[in-house]
Scaffold this motif. Structure first.
Motif, PDB file in Angstrom:
ATOM      1  N   HIS A   1      15.756  89.290  69.687  1.00 48.09           N
ATOM      2  CA  HIS A   1      17.145  89.835  69.952  1.00 48.09           C
ATOM      3  C   HIS A   1      18.143  88.966  69.322  1.00 48.09           C
ATOM      4  N   MET A   2      19.131  89.394  68.849  1.00 48.96           N
ATOM      5  CA  MET A   2      20.083  88.792  68.068  1.00 48.96           C
ATOM      6  C   MET A   2      21.614  88.590  68.954  1.00 48.96           C
ATOM      7  N   GLY A   3      21.484  89.281  70.058  1.00 45.59           N
ATOM      8  CA  GLY A   3      22.652  89.106  71.097  1.00 45.59           C
ATOM      9  C   GLY A   3      22.300  88.612  72.176  1.00 45.59           C
ATOM     10  N   LEU A   4      23.058  88.502  73.318  1.00 43.04           N
ATOM     11  CA  LEU A   4      22.844  88.098  74.485  1.00 43.04           C
ATOM     12  C   LEU A   4      23.101  89.186  75.417  1.00 43.04           C
ATOM     13  N   ASP A   5      22.408  89.684  76.392  1.00 39.57           N
ATOM     14  CA  ASP A   5      22.497  90.655  77.410  1.00 39.57           C
ATOM     15  C   ASP A   5      23.029  90.102  78.639  1.00 39.57           C
ATOM     16  N   ILE A   6      23.974  90.785  79.442  1.00 40.44           N
ATOM     17  CA  ILE A   6      24.602  90.437  80.570  1.00 40.44           C
ATOM     18  C   ILE A   6      24.557  91.865  81.482  1.00 40.44           C
ATOM     19  N   GLY A   7      23.703  91.697  82.581  1.00 34.25           N
ATOM     20  CA  GLY A   7      23.495  92.748  83.402  1.00 34.25           C
ATOM     21  C   GLY A   7      24.395  92.898  84.564  1.00 34.25           C
ATOM     22  N   ALA A   8      25.049  94.058  84.946  1.00 37.31           N
ATOM     23  CA  ALA A   8      25.860  94.160  86.112  1.00 37.31           C
ATOM     24  C   ALA A   8      25.909  95.536  86.299  1.00 37.31           C
ATOM     25  N   PRO A   9      26.639  95.665  87.726  1.00 39.39           N
ATOM     26  CA  PRO A   9      26.720  97.390  88.192  1.00 39.39           C
ATOM     27  C   PRO A   9      27.608  98.116  87.200  1.00 39.39           C
ATOM     28  N   ILE A  10      27.127  99.416  87.355  1.00 39.75           N
ATOM     29  CA  ILE A  10      27.869 100.327  86.306  1.00 39.75           C
ATOM     30  C   ILE A  10      29.267 100.168  86.701  1.00 39.75           C
ATOM     31  N   GLY A  11      30.249 100.300  85.478  1.00 35.20           N
ATOM     32  CA  GLY A  11      31.708 100.176  86.108  1.00 35.20           C
ATOM     33  C   GLY A  11      32.233  99.014  85.959  1.00 35.20           C
ATOM     34  N   THR A  12      31.461  97.736  85.855  1.00 31.06           N
ATOM     35  CA  THR A  12      31.899  96.474  85.685  1.00 31.06           C
ATOM     36  C   THR A  12      32.883  96.241  84.534  1.00 31.06           C
ATOM     37  N   ALA A  13      34.069  95.568  84.722  1.00 30.73           N
ATOM     38  CA  ALA A  13      34.790  95.181  83.495  1.00 30.73           C
ATOM     39  C   ALA A  13      34.195  94.250  82.727  1.00 30.73           C
ATOM     40  N   VAL A  14      34.308  94.580  81.505  1.00 31.22           N
ATOM     41  CA  VAL A  14      33.839  93.804  80.097  1.00 31.22           C
ATOM     42  C   VAL A  14      35.116  93.355  79.641  1.00 31.22           C
ATOM     43  N   LYS A  15      35.340  91.923  79.512  1.00 27.68           N
ATOM     44  CA  LYS A  15      36.695  91.181  78.995  1.00 27.68           C
ATOM     45  C   LYS A  15      36.366  90.916  77.513  1.00 27.68           C
ATOM     46  N   SER A  16      37.392  90.528  76.728  1.00 33.35           N
ATOM     47  CA  SER A  16      37.701  90.010  75.481  1.00 33.35           C
ATOM     48  C   SER A  16      37.223  88.448  75.674  1.00 33.35           C
ATOM     49  N   PHE A  17      36.508  87.947  74.924  1.00 38.36           N
ATOM     50  CA  PHE A  17      36.224  86.328  75.123  1.00 38.36           C
ATOM     51  C   PHE A  17      37.090  85.752  74.395  1.00 38.36           C
ATOM     52  N   TYR A  18      38.024  86.309  73.615  1.00 37.97           N
ATOM     53  CA  TYR A  18      39.381  85.524  72.908  1.00 37.97           C
ATOM     54  C   TYR A  18      40.179  86.441  72.378  1.00 37.97           C
ATOM     55  N   ASP A  19      41.382  85.821  71.925  1.00 41.96           N
ATOM     56  CA  ASP A  19      42.592  86.778  71.262  1.00 41.96           C
ATOM     57  C   ASP A  19      41.848  87.207  70.084  1.00 41.96           C
ATOM     58  N   GLY A  20      42.464  88.201  70.008  1.00 42.07           N
ATOM     59  CA  GLY A  20      41.882  89.126  68.518  1.00 42.07           C
ATOM     60  C   GLY A  20      42.313  90.497  68.426  1.00 42.07           C
TER      61      GLY A  20
END
Length: 213
Positions: free
Chosen positions: A81-100
């Motif tokens: 696995h080359m990424g990192l998984d974060i499990g959370a409820p359906i519909g949880t907001a996913v945010k940008s880690f940095y300006d871009g």
């Protein structure tokens, strides 16, 4: 995949940049997590499909020999696995880690693929780095535009359900890449023979997400 077939994901794999200098930079969490989040061990028979934890972490650079079934993975024997998984409820907001900016977005439709996917592009001290957010909802790509500016902490999208996220329990696959992707996809798991190369191209997400485990 062999390196030859991995090349189809990228503009050019012949020149891998050094990992950027992350010193004195401030990054944002991509999902708001409670304390004491469960950390999975997928090196054994444990399956992400059977998790009962509302919030959870799946590790980077983890051997997952029992998780990835079907032609997308098994015919190429990909399970690191080359990424990192974060499990959370359906519909949880996913945010940008940095300006871009929004680099690419689309629907990866194969079974156990990323589903709705957004790739962002960032400059860290004048060096480009790309971030893939996989397993999102269909609504996440609505009104998105290539080149659209994004701010650190800005909501990019939302965790999708199994019908739109590739068939997985709700989570985001977050992966960094030092090489510009050719399309809206990155090899999220690789063959053991490609591990050393992949680790040089896909830095540990904890460099920007902090010590999640």
């Amino acid at each position: 995949f062999s390196l030859m077939s991995i090349n189809s994901f990228f503009k050019d794999i012949s020149n891998i940049p050094d990992i950027p200098d992350f010193f004195n930079l401030s990054f944002c969490s991509i999902i708001n997590l409670p304390k004491n989040v469960h950390v999975h061990d997928f090196t054994t028979n444990n399956s992400f499909q059977n998790t009962k934890h509302l919030f959870s972490i799946g590790k980077y650079n983890e051997e997952r020999p029992y998780m990835y079934t079907g032609d997308l993975f098994e015919k190429n024997d990909r399970f690191i696995h080359m990424g990192l998984d974060i499990g959370a409820p359906i519909g949880t907001a996913v945010k940008s880690f940095y300006d871009g900016e929004i680099f690419l977005f689309k629907y990866n439709k194969l079974k156990l693929d990323y589903g709705y996917t957004i790739i962002t592009k960032h400059k860290l001290k004048n060096q480009s780095i790309y971030a893939l957010y996989g397993h999102l909802s269909k609504s996440s790509i609505k009104d998105k535009k290539i080149g659209q500016k994004i701010n650190s902490g800005e909501t990019l999208g939302f965790l999708g359900n199994k019908q739109e996220n590739g068939g997985w329990p709700p989570h985001v696959h977050f992966q960094l890449s030092l090489i510009e992707p050719e399309g809206f996809d990155l090899p999220g798991v690789v063959h053991p023979d490609d591990r050393e190369w992949a680790l040089s191209v896909f830095p540990d997400p904890r460099l920007v997400l902090g010590p999640l485990y």
